[in-house]
Design a protein around this motif. Sequence first.
Motif, PDB file in Angstrom:
ATOM      1  N   ILE A  54      60.619  42.511 -78.652  1.00  0.00           N
ATOM      2  CA  ILE A  54      59.732  43.024 -77.609  1.00  0.00           C
ATOM      3  C   ILE A  54      60.314  44.323 -77.055  1.00  0.00           C
ATOM      4  O   ILE A  54      61.474  44.376 -76.660  1.00  0.00           O
ATOM      5  CB  ILE A  54      59.561  41.975 -76.499  1.00  0.00           C
ATOM      6  N   THR A 112      45.060  53.031 -73.311  1.00  0.00           N
ATOM      7  CA  THR A 112      45.876  53.274 -72.119  1.00  0.00           C
ATOM      8  C   THR A 112      46.216  51.944 -71.463  1.00  0.00           C
ATOM      9  O   THR A 112      45.312  51.209 -71.046  1.00  0.00           O
ATOM     10  CB  THR A 112      45.117  54.159 -71.115  1.00  0.00           C
ATOM     11  N   VAL A 113      47.517  51.638 -71.409  1.00  0.00           N
ATOM     12  CA  VAL A 113      47.965  50.389 -70.792  1.00  0.00           C
ATOM     13  C   VAL A 113      47.960  50.553 -69.277  1.00  0.00           C
ATOM     14  O   VAL A 113      48.583  51.473 -68.737  1.00  0.00           O
ATOM     15  CB  VAL A 113      49.367  50.002 -71.286  1.00  0.00           C
ATOM     16  N   ARG A 172      48.306  47.651 -67.072  1.00  0.00           N
ATOM     17  CA  ARG A 172      49.214  46.680 -66.441  1.00  0.00           C
ATOM     18  C   ARG A 172      49.946  45.899 -67.516  1.00  0.00           C
ATOM     19  O   ARG A 172      49.473  45.780 -68.646  1.00  0.00           O
ATOM     20  CB  ARG A 172      48.454  45.770 -65.477  1.00  0.00           C
ATOM     21  N   TYR A 228      52.936  42.440 -67.957  1.00  0.00           N
ATOM     22  CA  TYR A 228      53.710  41.385 -67.293  1.00  0.00           C
ATOM     23  C   TYR A 228      54.347  40.460 -68.318  1.00  0.00           C
ATOM     24  O   TYR A 228      53.882  40.346 -69.453  1.00  0.00           O
ATOM     25  CB  TYR A 228      52.836  40.577 -66.324  1.00  0.00           C
ATOM     26  N   ALA A 285      41.852  45.854 -74.666  1.00  0.00           N
ATOM     27  CA  ALA A 285      42.749  45.154 -75.591  1.00  0.00           C
ATOM     28  C   ALA A 285      43.846  44.471 -74.788  1.00  0.00           C
ATOM     29  O   ALA A 285      44.456  45.096 -73.908  1.00  0.00           O
ATOM     30  CB  ALA A 285      43.361  46.141 -76.572  1.00  0.00           C
ATOM     31  N   ILE A 296      47.355  42.988 -75.455  1.00  0.00           N
ATOM     32  CA  ILE A 296      48.413  42.937 -76.469  1.00  0.00           C
ATOM     33  C   ILE A 296      49.443  41.909 -76.023  1.00  0.00           C
ATOM     34  O   ILE A 296      50.093  42.087 -74.987  1.00  0.00           O
ATOM     35  CB  ILE A 296      49.092  44.318 -76.626  1.00  0.00           C
ATOM     36  N   SER A 313      52.777  40.263 -77.102  1.00  0.00           N
ATOM     37  CA  SER A 313      53.947  40.327 -77.995  1.00  0.00           C
ATOM     38  C   SER A 313      54.861  39.175 -77.610  1.00  0.00           C
ATOM     39  O   SER A 313      55.202  39.031 -76.429  1.00  0.00           O
ATOM     40  CB  SER A 313      54.677  41.661 -77.805  1.00  0.00           C
ATOM     41  N   THR A 333      49.747  39.289 -81.010  1.00  0.00           N
ATOM     42  CA  THR A 333      48.342  38.911 -81.009  1.00  0.00           C
ATOM     43  C   THR A 333      47.611  39.894 -80.112  1.00  0.00           C
ATOM     44  O   THR A 333      48.064  40.173 -79.000  1.00  0.00           O
ATOM     45  CB  THR A 333      48.164  37.481 -80.467  1.00  0.00           C
ATOM     46  N   VAL A 334      46.514  40.446 -80.595  1.00  0.00           N
ATOM     47  CA  VAL A 334      45.695  41.334 -79.772  1.00  0.00           C
ATOM     48  C   VAL A 334      44.312  40.710 -79.657  1.00  0.00           C
ATOM     49  O   VAL A 334      43.671  40.424 -80.671  1.00  0.00           O
ATOM     50  CB  VAL A 334      45.579  42.753 -80.371  1.00  0.00           C
ATOM     51  N   TYR A 392      58.072  36.836 -73.932  1.00  0.00           N
ATOM     52  CA  TYR A 392      56.809  37.506 -74.237  1.00  0.00           C
ATOM     53  C   TYR A 392      56.536  38.618 -73.242  1.00  0.00           C
ATOM     54  O   TYR A 392      57.141  38.678 -72.163  1.00  0.00           O
ATOM     55  CB  TYR A 392      55.630  36.511 -74.258  1.00  0.00           C
ATOM     56  N   GLN A 393      55.649  39.511 -73.634  1.00  0.00           N
ATOM     57  CA  GLN A 393      55.100  40.519 -72.733  1.00  0.00           C
ATOM     58  C   GLN A 393      53.614  40.647 -73.024  1.00  0.00           C
ATOM     59  O   GLN A 393      53.200  40.600 -74.190  1.00  0.00           O
ATOM     60  CB  GLN A 393      55.758  41.893 -72.951  1.00  0.00           C
ATOM     61  N   VAL A 394      52.838  40.809 -71.972  1.00  0.00           N
ATOM     62  CA  VAL A 394      51.409  41.063 -72.097  1.00  0.00           C
ATOM     63  C   VAL A 394      51.148  42.480 -71.608  1.00  0.00           C
ATOM     64  O   VAL A 394      51.627  42.859 -70.533  1.00  0.00           O
ATOM     65  CB  VAL A 394      50.585  40.066 -71.256  1.00  0.00           C
ATOM     66  N   ARG A 395      50.443  43.268 -72.406  1.00  0.00           N
ATOM     67  CA  ARG A 395      50.011  44.609 -71.960  1.00  0.00           C
ATOM     68  C   ARG A 395      48.495  44.666 -72.051  1.00  0.00           C
ATOM     69  O   ARG A 395      47.934  44.410 -73.111  1.00  0.00           O
ATOM     70  CB  ARG A 395      50.615  45.711 -72.829  1.00  0.00           C
ATOM     71  N   VAL A 396      47.866  45.007 -70.946  1.00  0.00           N
ATOM     72  CA  VAL A 396      46.411  45.082 -70.887  1.00  0.00           C
ATOM     73  C   VAL A 396      46.016  46.545 -70.892  1.00  0.00           C
ATOM     74  O   VAL A 396      46.498  47.324 -70.059  1.00  0.00           O
ATOM     75  CB  VAL A 396      45.856  44.367 -69.644  1.00  0.00           C
ATOM     76  N   ALA A 397      45.167  46.921 -71.846  1.00  0.00           N
ATOM     77  CA  ALA A 397      44.914  48.336 -72.107  1.00  0.00           C
ATOM     78  C   ALA A 397      43.437  48.612 -72.348  1.00  0.00           C
ATOM     79  O   ALA A 397      42.703  47.754 -72.832  1.00  0.00           O
ATOM     80  CB  ALA A 397      45.710  48.769 -73.337  1.00  0.00           C
ATOM     81  N   THR A 398      43.032  49.822 -72.019  1.00  0.00           N
ATOM     82  CA  THR A 398      41.671  50.278 -72.306  1.00  0.00           C
ATOM     83  C   THR A 398      41.684  51.146 -73.557  1.00  0.00           C
ATOM     84  O   THR A 398      42.347  52.189 -73.588  1.00  0.00           O
ATOM     85  CB  THR A 398      41.113  51.099 -71.125  1.00  0.00           C
TER      86      THR A 398
END
Lengths: 107, 107
Positions: free
Chosen positions: A4, A100-101, A103, A105, B14, B16, B18, B60-61, B94-100
């Motif tokens: 990660i 574009t990310v 947020r 967590y 999206a 993401i 990881s 996983t996306v 884990y990490q979650v990234r929320v993106a446009t």
Amino acid sequence: MTGIAALPEPPYTAVIFSNLRTEGDQGYAVMGARMQELAKAQPGYLGYESARDADGFGITVSYWADDHAARAWKQVHEHAIAQQRGREVWYADYQVRVATVGRAYGP
Amino acid sequence: MTGIAALPEPPYTAVIFSNLRTEGDQGYAVMGARMQELAKAQPGYLGYESARDADGFGITVSYWADDHAARAWKQVHEHAIAQQRGREVWYADYQVRVATVGRAYGP
């Protein structure tokens, strides 16, 4: 294994590269190592994550300070040559999503 | 193998995810199949891609019509229970990234 990526706080740019490999290596591993090395040297490079199933489906996400940095990496000459060879030899199919990310967590 | 998701034109969201798995299945495969089924039934669900290395690192996306749909999926009760169990049992990290997603292209 890439693991990660340790990234700064959002916002930043993610380039999601989803791809299906063709059979055999055909120079892919050497190119991949070289592209990682080259990407890390680019302005605005933040990090990189990659995973591939045993059946050849892979997702690579590269992270960039902003959209400008991501676009500049796409245009780097040696990378452009690798992209061309990717279309011709290494990938049966792929999609790139540039995002574009906003947020992020963890646990 | 999930393969490459067929998606509408951007923009869309999206998520993401990881992650690094712990050892052993411990109910992970059954939960994964159920979460895919449940996600597909959510409003604004667009698609899903996933790849995992032999050494347990995976990306996983999931793709959603907008940020609202992505947030709503995070709050779904059965999914929230799975997230809790993920933190406790299935994921070492884990990490979650929320993106446009602003643009997308293929070969």
